[in-house]
Design a protein around this motif. Structure first.
Motif, PDB file in Angstrom:
ATOM      1  N   ILE A 245     -14.260  -0.369 -20.317  1.00 50.59           N
ATOM      2  CA  ILE A 245     -12.916  -0.452 -19.723  1.00 50.59           C
ATOM      3  C   ILE A 245     -12.069   0.739 -20.169  1.00 50.59           C
ATOM      4  CG2 ILE A 245     -10.770  -1.800 -19.688  1.00 50.59           C
ATOM      5  CD1 ILE A 245     -12.608  -4.314 -20.075  1.00 50.59           C
ATOM      6  N   PHE A 249     -11.028   3.502 -17.295  1.00 51.73           N
ATOM      7  CA  PHE A 249      -9.638   3.472 -16.792  1.00 51.73           C
ATOM      8  C   PHE A 249      -8.644   4.107 -17.758  1.00 51.73           C
ATOM      9  CE2 PHE A 249     -11.911  -0.295 -15.198  1.00 51.73           C
ATOM     10  CZ  PHE A 249     -11.991   0.085 -13.870  1.00 51.73           C
ATOM     11  N   LEU A 251      -7.610   3.184 -20.653  1.00 52.38           N
ATOM     12  CA  LEU A 251      -6.639   2.214 -21.178  1.00 52.38           C
ATOM     13  C   LEU A 251      -6.542   2.365 -22.699  1.00 52.38           C
ATOM     14  CD1 LEU A 251      -7.415  -1.042 -19.142  1.00 52.38           C
ATOM     15  CD2 LEU A 251      -6.005   0.917 -18.538  1.00 52.38           C
ATOM     16  N   THR A 256      -6.663  -2.901 -25.504  1.00 50.66           N
ATOM     17  CA  THR A 256      -7.806  -3.394 -24.733  1.00 50.66           C
ATOM     18  C   THR A 256      -8.635  -4.359 -25.588  1.00 50.66           C
ATOM     19  OG1 THR A 256      -7.847  -1.296 -23.547  1.00 50.66           O
ATOM     20  CG2 THR A 256      -9.813  -2.651 -23.376  1.00 50.66           C
ATOM     21  N   LEU A 305      -5.268  -7.403 -18.572  1.00 53.05           N
ATOM     22  CA  LEU A 305      -5.646  -5.995 -18.342  1.00 53.05           C
ATOM     23  C   LEU A 305      -4.774  -5.383 -17.249  1.00 53.05           C
ATOM     24  CD1 LEU A 305      -9.548  -6.286 -18.517  1.00 53.05           C
ATOM     25  CD2 LEU A 305      -8.046  -5.161 -20.181  1.00 53.05           C
ATOM     26  N   ARG A 306      -4.327  -6.208 -16.309  1.00 55.11           N
ATOM     27  CA  ARG A 306      -3.479  -5.646 -15.242  1.00 55.11           C
ATOM     28  C   ARG A 306      -2.163  -5.116 -15.832  1.00 55.11           C
ATOM     29  NH1 ARG A 306      -2.470 -11.070 -11.888  1.00 55.11           N
ATOM     30  NH2 ARG A 306      -1.271 -12.184 -13.435  1.00 55.11           N
ATOM     31  N   MET A 310      -4.779  -1.636 -15.322  1.00 50.29           N
ATOM     32  CA  MET A 310      -6.066  -1.699 -14.608  1.00 50.29           C
ATOM     33  C   MET A 310      -5.844  -2.294 -13.225  1.00 50.29           C
ATOM     34  SD  MET A 310      -9.667  -3.388 -15.856  1.00 50.29           S
ATOM     35  CE  MET A 310     -10.205  -4.661 -14.720  1.00 50.29           C
ATOM     36  N   GLY A 314     -10.973  -2.895 -10.302  1.00 55.83           N
ATOM     37  CA  GLY A 314     -11.691  -2.544 -11.539  1.00 55.83           C
ATOM     38  C   GLY A 314     -12.580  -3.666 -12.050  1.00 55.83           C
ATOM     39  N   TYR A 346      -8.396  -9.851 -16.829  1.00 56.83           N
ATOM     40  CA  TYR A 346      -7.530  -9.075 -15.935  1.00 56.83           C
ATOM     41  C   TYR A 346      -6.210  -9.816 -15.690  1.00 56.83           C
ATOM     42  CZ  TYR A 346      -5.614  -7.166 -11.653  1.00 56.83           C
ATOM     43  OH  TYR A 346      -4.752  -6.639 -10.728  1.00 56.83           O
TER      44      TYR A 346
END
Ligand code: NAD
Length: 356
Positions: A245, A249, A251, A256, A305-306, A310, A314, A346
Motif C-alpha cells: 500500500i 500509493f 501513503l 498505514t 485508508l481512504r 487511497m 486501490g 479502506y
C-alpha cells in the motif's frame, strides 16, 4: 519438545534520560575522529546539538535525510563522506535518518551511532529499504546494523502526539507479527509481549499528555524491544500489505501500519489460537484485534485508508499485489477474505475474524 533458533543481533544499547551526554565517550570508544552527523531538514537543530557535544570530532552535518531512503540522497551524502574522509556516522532522528546512515554504512562499512527520536525501531535491524526510480528494494546485511544505539527519552519529548501514536502502533505491528512469525521463538515472544504491553499502556497516556515522561520512557522501551523483534524474525501479511500500500500509493508509513494492523491480526486469528490467547491475556481483552482498532481510535489516528488518500479502485490493486510474491503467513492467502480485509481497512470498519 521445545526446539528453536534464536538469532541475536549484536548492538550496544544505552537507554535512559540524558543519555546523550554519553555520546562523546561512545565516539571515543569507537576511535572516531571525523564523524558526519545526519538528520532530516526539520531536525537540523538536533544534529547541531549533537555536533556540539562531540566538538572537534565532528567533521560535518548532513540534514538532508528523507522518507524511504532515496538512492539519490544517499549518493549526495556519500560524496561528503568521501570528500571529508569521514570515519563514522551519527544519526539523530526517526527511521528516515537511520535509513540514510544504514545506506551509507552498507556502502562504506563505517560504524554508526544512532539516537532514535521516534518509535520506528529501524535502529535495531540489519534491514534497509531503499528507493530508486519509484521502486523500493529491501536488503539485509550485517554492515547495515548500527553498532551503538543511544535511546534518550528526552529526544522523544518533541515528537508530536499524533505522530507518537502512529509511530507507536507501527512498533506494535513488529511485535505482533513476531508472535506468529515462521521463526517465532520463546525469546522473541517474551520481548514481543513485554513490548506490546508497554506501548499499549503508554500510547493513550501520551495522546492525552505528550509531556508525560514516564509514559514516554515506557513507549521508547517498548519500541526498542519491537525493533529487536523486527530484526530477529520474518514478518508476514501485515508488513506485506503495508509495503504494498505504501509503495503503490505513496501513503505515510506509520499511519498505514496503524490502519492495517487490527485487520491483519483478525485475518490471521483462526490460524494462531495460542497467540490470540496470549495476546488476550496481555491486553486484558477477549478480542485483541478489536482492542488494537480501539487503541488507534483512542490515540486519535485515522482508521480508514481512504482518509489517507487511497482511492477505492486501490482495493483491487492491493489485493492483486498482496497475492503476488506473498510473504510467509500463518493463514493461507485467499482472494475473497483478503479483498474483504482491504475493503474494511479502506472504509475504516472494525476488523472481522475470517469465518466469524
Ligand atoms: P521519519 O523518520 O520519517 O520521521 C517523520 C518526521 O518526524 C520527520 O520529519 C522527522 O524529522 C520528524 N521527527 C522525528 N522525530 C521527531 C521528534 N522527536 N520531534 C519532532 N519531530 C520529529 O519517520 P519514522 O516513522 O520514524 O520512519 C519511517 C521510515 O523508516 C520509513 O522510510 C520506513 O520504511 C523506515 N523504517 C525502516 C525500518 C527498517 O528496519 N529498515 C523499520 C521501521 C521503519
Amino acid at each position: 519438545m521445545l526446539s528453536f533458533t534464536y538469532n541475536g543481533q549484536p548492538a550496544r544499547v544505552i537507554f535512559g534520560s540524558g543519555t546523550l551526554a554519553q555520546l562523546p565517550s561512545e565516539v571515543e570508544r569507537l576511535g572516531l575522529n571525523k564523524v558526519l552527523v545526519l538528520a532530516t531538514p526539520p531536525q537540523e537543530e538536533d544534529a547541531k546539538r549533537l555536533a556540539q557535544l562531540i566538538g572537534d570530532r565532528c567533521a560535518g552535518i548532513f540534514a538532508g535525510a528523507v522518507m524511504h531512503t532515496p538512492v539519490s540522497v544517499t549518493e549526495t551524502a556519500l560524496q561528503i563522506v568521501k570528500d571529508k574522509d569521514i570515519d563514522g556516522l551519527i544519526a539523530v532522528g526517526g527511521g528516515s535518518t537511520t535509513g540514510l546512515a544504514k545506506a551509507l554504512a552498507l556502502r562504506t562499512d563505517l560504524p554508526q551511532i544512532v539516537a532514535p527520536t521516534t518509535y520506528a525501531g529501524s535502529e535495531m535491524t540489519p534491514i534497509l529499504g531503499e528507493t530508486k526510480d519509484g521502486n523500493k528494494v529491501t536488503q539485509s546485511s550485517p554492515k547495515i546494523l548500527p553498532e551503538v544505539v543511544i535511546y534518550d527519552v528526552d529526544l522523544t519529548m518533541t515528537l508530536p502526539a499524533a505522530m507518537s501514536g502512529t509511530s507507536g502502533m507501527n512498533a506494535i505491528a513488529h511485535a505482533v507479527e513476531a508472535l506468529y512469525a515462521k521463526e517465532a521463538n520463546p525469546i522473541v515472544t517474551m520481548m514481543a509481549l513485554e513490548a506490546i504491553g508497554a506501548l499499549y499502556e503508554a500510547l493513550p497516556i501520551i495522546a492525552d499528555d505528550p509531556g508525560n515522561r514516564d509514559a514516554r520512557a515506557k513507549a521508547l522501551y517498548g519500541a526498542w524491544l519491537c525493533g529487536i523483534c523486527l530484526g530477529s524474525v520474518g514478518m508476514s501479511l501485515h508488513h506485506k500489505l503495508c509495503h504494498t500500500i505504501g509503495g503503490t500509493f505513496d501513503l505515510p508509513h506509520a499511519e498505514t501500519h496503524t490502519i492495517i494492523l487490527p485487520h491483519a491480526l483478525a485475518y490471521n486469528a483462526p490460524a494462531i489460537p495460542n497467540v490470540m490467547k496470549t495476546l488476550s491475556q496481555r491486553l486484558n481483552t477477549d478480542d485483541p484485534a478489536r482492542a488494537l482498532f480501539d487503541l488507534a481510535g483512542r490515540i486519535g489516528a485515522k482508521r480508514a485508508l481512504r482518509d489517507l488518500g487511497m482511492l477505492e479502485s486501490g482495493i483491487e490493486t492491493v489485493t492483486d499485489r498482496a497475492l503476488t510474491n506473498p510473504y510467509w503467513n500463518p493463514q493461507p492467502l485467499e482472494r475473497a477474505p483478503l479483498h474483504g480485509l482491504i475493503s474494511r481497512a479502506y472504509a475504516g470498519d472494525a476488523p472481522r475474524v475470517s469465518g466469524a
